[in-house]
Design an enzyme around this catalytic site. Structure first.
Site, PDB file in Angstrom:
ATOM      1  N   ASP A  54       0.871  -1.175   0.000  1.00  0.00           N
ATOM      2  CA  ASP A  54       0.000   0.000   0.000  1.00  0.00           C
ATOM      3  C   ASP A  54       0.910   1.228   0.000  1.00  0.00           C
ATOM      4  O   ASP A  54       2.136   1.118  -0.197  1.00  0.00           O
ATOM      5  CB  ASP A  54      -1.008  -0.046   1.167  1.00  0.00           C
ATOM      6  CG  ASP A  54      -0.373   0.173   2.541  1.00  0.00           C
ATOM      7  OD1 ASP A  54       0.863   0.347   2.631  1.00  0.00           O
ATOM      8  OD2 ASP A  54      -1.118   0.166   3.545  1.00  0.00           O
ATOM      9  N   THR A  99       2.790  -1.418   8.811  1.00  0.00           N
ATOM     10  CA  THR A  99       3.202  -2.338   9.875  1.00  0.00           C
ATOM     11  C   THR A  99       3.384  -3.775   9.384  1.00  0.00           C
ATOM     12  O   THR A  99       3.985  -4.586  10.082  1.00  0.00           O
ATOM     13  CB  THR A  99       2.108  -2.397  10.967  1.00  0.00           C
ATOM     14  OG1 THR A  99       0.889  -2.824  10.341  1.00  0.00           O
ATOM     15  CG2 THR A  99       1.896  -1.033  11.624  1.00  0.00           C
TER      16      THR A  99
HETATM   17  C1  RB5 Z   1      -2.026   2.701   6.550  1.00  0.00           C
HETATM   18  O1  RB5 Z   1      -2.082   3.911   7.232  1.00  0.00           O
HETATM   19  C2  RB5 Z   1      -1.694   1.586   7.507  1.00  0.00           C
HETATM   20  O2  RB5 Z   1      -2.786   1.345   8.315  1.00  0.00           O
HETATM   21  C3  RB5 Z   1      -1.301   0.341   6.742  1.00  0.00           C
HETATM   22  O3  RB5 Z   1      -0.201   0.613   5.943  1.00  0.00           O
HETATM   23  C4  RB5 Z   1      -0.921  -0.852   7.587  1.00  0.00           C
HETATM   24  O4  RB5 Z   1       0.020  -0.526   8.540  1.00  0.00           O
HETATM   25  C5  RB5 Z   1      -2.048  -1.610   8.147  1.00  0.00           C
HETATM   26  O5  RB5 Z   1      -1.890  -2.609   8.849  1.00  0.00           O
END
Ligand code: RB5
Length: 148
Positions: free
Chosen positions: A8, A67
């Site tokens: 992401d 994360t």
């Molecule tokens: C995005 O802000 C964050 O929530 C995503 O990258 C991830 O860490 C979700 O577990």
């Protein structure tokens, strides 16, 4: 080996590092995004990669988010996926040897690109040990197969 990779918006830099590692190791791969500057939803990237690994189109998948947690939770909803959230090389080796993990998740807000590259390299090159571990994985598969 064929590997699918996605992140992401929170994992773009480590994804680039992993792609450079795959090129260096001459491992065939597909980059499944994101092409994002703005915020996206990690399940939209984790689930397509997981489905394509589960179907056998890819042997392995690597996912990166902030994360690694959201990506790993989503990927592990897909039947046949054993996605390991890993932030150290010991676990990278162990999860291949013991869990035969077919997907790796990491968090770019947790570790830097250098460690992520080492983790991915260990994970990509470590063989599953089988033996006593096969019985344990078999119990997970059995549960998946009997789930309504
Ligand atoms: C995005 O802000 C964050 O929530 C995503 O990258 C991830 O860490 C979700 O577990």
């Amino acid at each position: 080996m064929k590997v699918a990779v996605a992140s992401d918006h929170g994992g773009i830099n480590i994804r680039k590092e992993i792609i450079s590692l795959l090129e260096e190791l001459h491992i065939e791969f597909e980059d499944m995004g994101c092409e994002c500057e703005t915020s996206v939803d990690y399940p939209d990237y984790a689930l397509p990669v997981a489905k394509r690994v589960a179907s056998g189109e890819f042997d392995r998948g690597i996912l990166i988010c902030g994360t690694g947690i959201g990506m790993s939770i989503a990927a592990n909803k897909v039947k046949g996926i054993r996605c390991a959230l890993v932030h150290d090389t010991f676990s990278a080796k162990a999860t291949r040897e013991h869990n035969d993990s077919n997907m790796l998740a990491m968090g770019e807000r947790v570790i830097g690109p250098g460690l992520a590259r080492e983790i991915a390299q260990v994970w990509l090159t470590t063989e599953y040990e089988g033996g006593r571990h096969a019985n344990r994985i078999g119990k997970i598969t059995e549960y998946e197969n009997n789930e309504n």
